[in-house]
Write a protein that holds these residues in place. Structure first.
Motif, PDB file in Angstrom:
ATOM      1  N   CYS A 239       0.837  -1.190   0.000  1.00 29.53           N
ATOM      2  CA  CYS A 239       0.000   0.000   0.000  1.00 29.53           C
ATOM      3  C   CYS A 239       0.872   1.239   0.000  1.00 29.53           C
ATOM      4  N   ARG A 240       0.539   2.180  -0.890  1.00 32.46           N
ATOM      5  CA  ARG A 240       1.304   3.418  -0.980  1.00 32.46           C
ATOM      6  C   ARG A 240       0.606   4.516  -0.178  1.00 32.46           C
ATOM      7  N   HIS A 241       0.613   5.746  -0.675  1.00 32.28           N
ATOM      8  CA  HIS A 241       0.144   6.890   0.106  1.00 32.28           C
ATOM      9  C   HIS A 241      -1.381   6.974   0.200  1.00 32.28           C
ATOM     10  N   SER A 242      -2.090   6.254  -0.645  1.00 32.63           N
ATOM     11  CA  SER A 242      -3.553   6.366  -0.685  1.00 32.63           C
ATOM     12  C   SER A 242      -4.204   5.008  -0.459  1.00 32.63           C
ATOM     13  N   PRO A 243      -4.352   4.588   0.790  1.00 31.20           N
ATOM     14  CA  PRO A 243      -4.974   3.284   1.065  1.00 31.20           C
ATOM     15  C   PRO A 243      -6.387   3.146   0.516  1.00 31.20           C
ATOM     16  N   HIS A 244      -7.126   4.257   0.384  1.00 33.02           N
ATOM     17  CA  HIS A 244      -8.488   4.148  -0.139  1.00 33.02           C
ATOM     18  C   HIS A 244      -8.489   3.783  -1.620  1.00 33.02           C
ATOM     19  N   ARG A 245      -7.331   3.898  -2.264  1.00 31.87           N
ATOM     20  CA  ARG A 245      -7.210   3.430  -3.645  1.00 31.87           C
ATOM     21  C   ARG A 245      -6.492   2.085  -3.717  1.00 31.87           C
ATOM     22  N   ASP A 246      -5.426   1.919  -2.913  1.00 36.57           N
ATOM     23  CA  ASP A 246      -4.612   0.706  -3.002  1.00 36.57           C
ATOM     24  C   ASP A 246      -5.199  -0.473  -2.236  1.00 36.57           C
ATOM     25  N   GLN A 247      -5.757  -0.218  -1.070  1.00 43.45           N
ATOM     26  CA  GLN A 247      -6.281  -1.299  -0.225  1.00 43.45           C
ATOM     27  C   GLN A 247      -7.596  -0.854   0.427  1.00 43.45           C
ATOM     28  N   PRO A 248      -8.610  -0.534  -0.376  1.00 38.87           N
ATOM     29  CA  PRO A 248      -9.841   0.011   0.192  1.00 38.87           C
ATOM     30  C   PRO A 248     -10.560  -0.938   1.150  1.00 38.87           C
ATOM     31  N   ALA A 249     -10.523  -2.238   0.882  1.00 39.85           N
ATOM     32  CA  ALA A 249     -11.239  -3.177   1.749  1.00 39.85           C
ATOM     33  C   ALA A 249     -10.638  -3.199   3.154  1.00 39.85           C
ATOM     34  N   ILE A 250      -9.294  -3.215   3.227  1.00 39.22           N
ATOM     35  CA  ILE A 250      -8.631  -3.222   4.537  1.00 39.22           C
ATOM     36  C   ILE A 250      -8.913  -1.917   5.274  1.00 39.22           C
ATOM     37  N   LEU A 251      -8.821  -0.805   4.563  1.00 41.76           N
ATOM     38  CA  LEU A 251      -9.069   0.498   5.182  1.00 41.76           C
ATOM     39  C   LEU A 251     -10.500   0.601   5.692  1.00 41.76           C
ATOM     40  N   THR A 252     -11.442   0.166   4.882  1.00 42.25           N
ATOM     41  CA  THR A 252     -12.849   0.245   5.287  1.00 42.25           C
ATOM     42  C   THR A 252     -13.127  -0.616   6.502  1.00 42.25           C
ATOM     43  N   GLN A 253     -12.640  -1.854   6.499  1.00 43.20           N
ATOM     44  CA  GLN A 253     -12.893  -2.745   7.630  1.00 43.20           C
ATOM     45  C   GLN A 253     -12.301  -2.191   8.913  1.00 43.20           C
ATOM     46  N   ALA A 254     -11.061  -1.692   8.838  1.00 44.55           N
ATOM     47  CA  ALA A 254     -10.419  -1.134  10.033  1.00 44.55           C
ATOM     48  C   ALA A 254     -11.195   0.058  10.565  1.00 44.55           C
ATOM     49  N   THR A 255     -11.660   0.920   9.656  1.00 43.21           N
ATOM     50  CA  THR A 255     -12.377   2.125  10.071  1.00 43.21           C
ATOM     51  C   THR A 255     -13.732   1.792  10.671  1.00 43.21           C
ATOM     52  N   VAL A 256     -14.494   0.942  10.002  1.00 43.72           N
ATOM     53  CA  VAL A 256     -15.820   0.572  10.498  1.00 43.72           C
ATOM     54  C   VAL A 256     -15.716  -0.111  11.853  1.00 43.72           C
ATOM     55  N   ASP A 257     -14.786  -1.053  11.992  1.00 45.28           N
ATOM     56  CA  ASP A 257     -14.616  -1.741  13.274  1.00 45.28           C
ATOM     57  C   ASP A 257     -14.262  -0.757  14.381  1.00 45.28           C
ATOM     58  N   PHE A 258     -13.371   0.176  14.091  1.00 46.25           N
ATOM     59  CA  PHE A 258     -12.925   1.131  15.100  1.00 46.25           C
ATOM     60  C   PHE A 258     -14.066   2.043  15.544  1.00 46.25           C
ATOM     61  N   ILE A 259     -14.791   2.614  14.598  1.00 50.68           N
ATOM     62  CA  ILE A 259     -15.874   3.528  14.957  1.00 50.68           C
ATOM     63  C   ILE A 259     -16.962   2.801  15.725  1.00 50.68           C
ATOM     64  N   ARG A 260     -17.337   1.612  15.275  1.00 54.26           N
ATOM     65  CA  ARG A 260     -18.380   0.863  15.989  1.00 54.26           C
ATOM     66  C   ARG A 260     -17.945   0.515  17.405  1.00 54.26           C
ATOM     67  N   ARG A 261     -16.690   0.114  17.556  1.00 55.49           N
ATOM     68  CA  ARG A 261     -16.201  -0.259  18.883  1.00 55.49           C
ATOM     69  C   ARG A 261     -16.185   0.942  19.816  1.00 55.49           C
ATOM     70  N   GLN A 262     -15.730   2.057  19.305  1.00 55.51           N
ATOM     71  CA  GLN A 262     -15.672   3.254  20.145  1.00 55.51           C
ATOM     72  C   GLN A 262     -17.070   3.776  20.470  1.00 55.51           C
ATOM     73  N   ASP A 263     -17.998   3.670  19.523  1.00 45.63           N
ATOM     74  CA  ASP A 263     -19.369   4.102  19.801  1.00 45.63           C
ATOM     75  C   ASP A 263     -20.021   3.215  20.852  1.00 45.63           C
ATOM     76  N   ARG A 264     -19.750   1.916  20.779  1.00 44.51           N
ATOM     77  CA  ARG A 264     -20.291   1.018  21.814  1.00 44.51           C
ATOM     78  C   ARG A 264     -19.715   1.367  23.177  1.00 44.51           C
ATOM     79  N   ARG A 265     -18.438   1.648  23.203  1.00 43.37           N
ATOM     80  CA  ARG A 265     -17.793   1.993  24.474  1.00 43.37           C
ATOM     81  C   ARG A 265     -18.362   3.291  25.039  1.00 43.37           C
TER      82      ARG A 265
END
Length: 273
Positions: A239-265
């Protein structure tokens, strides 16, 4: 999703900013505000903000900063000063949120590159105003690797079709390119550093970077965590400087998991936390 325009007063002048809501009707869903990179805009994000909001069930707010997209262009003689990212965090972003009807909310910020730095500054300077932030390939100090990459981009802009490709995303591509390029390549910018501000960040923070980032090393996100220990890190291979282009699935999963976890907390009773 309709593009709208906000008339704001910031930096001592009247500005017109383009913005777009995503799934505004999802009442009560987390609001994610997208902050683009140094050459970005609403159009340059392509469909990534929509894809992320659909994956997480979020609302989204995307906008183009002054000088970018269809927002007010930079004046030809205007040179962005050393504090231009601070001014984006303290003046432009709050004004845009108010104009778009989100001034009373505690959103999540999702910032890429320059946008990641703006998110860090907003989190540091307005600690009660955010639910949290996700910063992707952010920078808090200037690395030689970044300057080499930007100098290379300048050569490409002036000798190849790079100008024409940027014109797809900006009504005035020179405004976007030279605003960013001239600021970073100015001699005084070499000493730019926001390490002192990082220690003021109290909200949940996720910092993400690609191993092959052409503008930075892992010192950027490792240093953020050193100053803001609550930061969670994701380092993405291939992955280079733009993960939303190079690895969008990994970026999306990490972001969604993080926001949901923090909102639950945040929603849990204090005793449970």
């Amino acid at each position: 999703m309709t593009i709208e325009f906000a008339e704001i007063t910031a930096e001592g002048r009247e500005l017109r900013l383009e913005y777009r809501w995503i799934a505004r009707e999802r009442a009560g869903a987390p609001l994610v505000v997208f902050l683009h990179e140094g050459l970005g805009s609403i159009a340059a994000w392509r469909d990534y903000p929509l894809a992320l909001c659909e994956a997480g069930g979020f609302r989204g707010l995307v906008y183009s900063r002054p000088g970018y997209g269809r927002s007010t262009p930079r004046k030809r003689e205007e040179r962005w000063t050393l504090d231009y990212l601070h001014r984006q965090a303290t003046e432009i972003l709050p004004a845009l949120l108010r104009a778009a009807g989100a001034g009373s909310e505690r959103p999540w910020l999702f910032g890429h590159s320059d946008g990641g730095t703006i998110a860090l500054l907003y989190a540091a300077l307005r600690p009660e105003a955010l639910a949290g932030a996700v910063v992707v390939a952010p920078h808090y100090f200037v690395e030689e690797k970044a300057l080499v990459g930007i100098a290379r981009a300048k050569t490409a802009y002036e000798t190849t079709d790079f100008h024409d490709r940027l014109a797809v995303y900006h009504v005035d591509p020179d405004s976007a390119f030279y605003g960013w390029c001239d600021a970073w390549l100015s001699p005084e910018f070499r000493n730019w550093n926001i390490e002192a501000e990082l220690g003021c960040i109290r909200c949940p923070l996720l910092a993400i970077q690609g191993h092959e980032d052409e503008y930075a090393t892992m010192q950027q996100i490792d240093g953020i965590k050193a100053q803001a220990p609550q930061t969670e890190l994701v380092k993405i291979p291939n992955c280079r400087h733009s993960p939303h282009r190079d690895q969008p699935a990994i970026l999306t999963q990490a972001t969604v998991d993080f926001i949901r976890r923090q909102d639950r907390r945040a929603a849990a009773p204090a005793t449970a936390r």
